[in-house]
Enzyme design. Structure first.
Site, short mmCIF file in Angstrom:
data_model
loop_
_atom_site.label_atom_id
_atom_site.label_comp_id
_atom_site.label_asym_id
_atom_site.label_seq_id
_atom_site.Cartn_x
_atom_site.Cartn_y
_atom_site.Cartn_z
N GLU A 63 0.81 -1.22 0.00
CA GLU A 63 0.00 0.00 0.00
C GLU A 63 0.84 1.26 0.00
OE1 GLU A 63 -3.80 1.94 2.40
OE2 GLU A 63 -2.62 0.35 3.33
N GLU A 67 0.80 4.30 -2.75
CA GLU A 67 0.47 5.65 -2.29
C GLU A 67 1.64 6.61 -2.54
OE1 GLU A 67 -2.28 6.98 -1.16
OE2 GLU A 67 -3.40 5.12 -1.37
N HIS A 74 0.89 13.41 -8.06
CA HIS A 74 0.05 14.51 -7.59
C HIS A 74 0.88 15.74 -7.25
CE1 HIS A 74 -4.07 12.64 -6.95
NE2 HIS A 74 -3.33 11.67 -7.49
N ASP A 89 8.12 19.82 -6.74
CA ASP A 89 8.87 20.64 -5.78
C ASP A 89 8.55 20.32 -4.32
OD1 ASP A 89 6.30 21.62 -5.64
OD2 ASP A 89 6.85 23.74 -5.90
N HIS A 196 -0.61 1.98 -12.75
CA HIS A 196 -1.84 1.35 -12.26
C HIS A 196 -1.70 -0.17 -12.15
CE1 HIS A 196 -4.75 4.92 -13.19
NE2 HIS A 196 -3.81 5.21 -12.31
N SER A 197 -0.61 -0.71 -12.71
CA SER A 197 -0.39 -2.15 -12.55
C SER A 197 -0.10 -2.52 -11.10
CB SER A 197 0.76 -2.61 -13.45
OG SER A 197 1.99 -2.04 -13.03
N ASP A 202 -8.54 3.34 -2.54
CA ASP A 202 -9.15 3.38 -1.21
C ASP A 202 -10.36 4.31 -1.17
OD1 ASP A 202 -7.36 1.63 0.00
OD2 ASP A 202 -5.93 3.22 0.44
N ASP A 214 -5.86 -4.25 -11.18
CA ASP A 214 -5.74 -5.43 -12.03
C ASP A 214 -5.57 -6.66 -11.17
OD1 ASP A 214 -3.04 -5.97 -11.46
OD2 ASP A 214 -2.28 -5.15 -13.33
#
Length: 358
Positions: A63, A67, A74, A89, A196-197, A202, A214
């Protein structure tokens, strides 16, 4: 060749070889057990050991890895030539009270809090730590490429503006426009989605935390590019949520954005090209991740410390259809080439267990 000319050539070759050796000479780090081509990279080895043991649970692809990988994106995509933002940054940690409140960053506060403690512990900028942790985390996933890491991001000066992170319910046009604004092509967008593999959700459906994208969670392979192309038949949890569409497998969550990108004429052929080509996926994901990690940064001012990133284990599985599926379940979308012919695993229909919390 005359003897004199040969001697000159050999002398030049020997001098060049010595110069090359001098350029690649490694220094011994203060810990006495590690070496680096640049002494500045030595600060990363104790961080590497610490996060492998205390963030990634002894080097697991779990996990905290997905994340941390999500956090690299992001933070870095928070950049626009017209709207502002510093890119990769570390602003999502430095100005966490602002950025974690953005809708697109829902649920990211947990990994931000965990990583913040390491940033405070070591003499490293938040931007460097986010990208370093992401690269180290991916190295725990069999089949992943060994990602590059460049050191030297200065501290963030301001929070990123809101509405720069694409959401799973955005249209393909909106997603591609956002990435184009940040300097990425449609092909690079698809390459980045190889992440995404090893990802799980959540918060798209909060009733089923840890739902994989997947059937092989924890393994960096091409299955996500195969399974997203399968016809959806059911939802894994309480039904359709914003950004979710039907999945082909019990226990698997499918993002609307993945579904649509796999079927859009602008991206379908790139998507399909990864379906049975592990080396191509590794190569293009690695290149796209390096570009992502440098958004808003000046590469010429940074130090290449890629050698510190561990080498992932090789992949031991092969691309396949999940058990119970047939080639007729593939929704062909690329008009230029047929979908690769695959065989299905034997046994009962595949069901995907949730990713256990760390």
């Amino acid at each position: 060749m005359a003897f004199g000319a040969l001697s000159t050539a050999l002398l030049f070759f020997g001098t060049a070889s010595l110069a090359s050796a001098a350029l690649t000479k490694h220094v011994t780090c203060p810990d006495g057990k590690n070496t680096a081509s640049n002494a500045a990279c030595c600060v990363l080895f104790p961080i590497l050991e610490d996060i492998q043991e205390n963030l990634f649970d002894g080097g697991e692809c779990g996990e905290e890895v997905h994340e941390s990988l999500r956090l690299t994106f992001h933070d870095a995509i928070g950049f626009s030539p017209t709207k502002g933002g510093g890119g990769a940054d570390g602003s999502i940690i430095t100005f966490d009270k602002i950025e974690t409140a953005f809708h697109a960053n829902g649920g990211i506060d947990e990994i931000v809090e965990k990583q913040k403690s390491f940033v405070e512990k070591y003499n490293i900028s938040a931007g460097d730590f986010i990208q370093f942790a992401g690269a180290v985390g991916v190295s725990n996933c069999p089949g992943a490429p060994q990602l590059d890491f460049l050191l030297g991001r200065p501290p963030a000066k301001a929070a990123s503006p809101d509405f720069l992170v694409p959401e799973p319910f955005d249209s393909v046009t909106t997603i591609l426009a956002r990435f184009r604004d940040a300097g990425f092509s449609p092909e690079e967008v698809v390459a980045l989605l190889a992440s995404h593999s090893v990802a799980a959700s959540d918060h798209v459906d909060s009733s089923i935390p840890g739902t994989p994208f997947d059937s092989t969670p924890g393994i960096f392979d091409t299955q996500v590019f195969i399974e997203v192309q399968l016809r959806g038949t059911l939802f894994p949890g309480n039904g359709s949520n914003p950004g979710e569409v039907e999945s082909p497998l019990l226990g698997e969550l499918r993002l609307q954005s993945d579904h649509d990108l796999a079927r859009d004429s602008r991206t379908a052929c790139t998507w399909q090209s990864f379906a049975n080509n592990q080396s191509k996926m590794q190569r293009e994901f690695k290149a796209a991740m390096l570009k992502l990690s440098l958004v808003g940064q000046k590469k010429a001012h940074m130090i290449d410390c890629s050698e510190v990133i561990p080498k992932p284990q090789s992949l031991k599985t092969r691309a396949h259809l999940p058990a119970g599926k047939k080639m007729t379940d593939i929704e062909q979308a690329c008009a230029k080439a047929p979908f690769p012919s695959l065989t299905a695993e034997s046994g009962p229909a595949t069901a995907v267990p949730p990713v256990p919390p760390s």
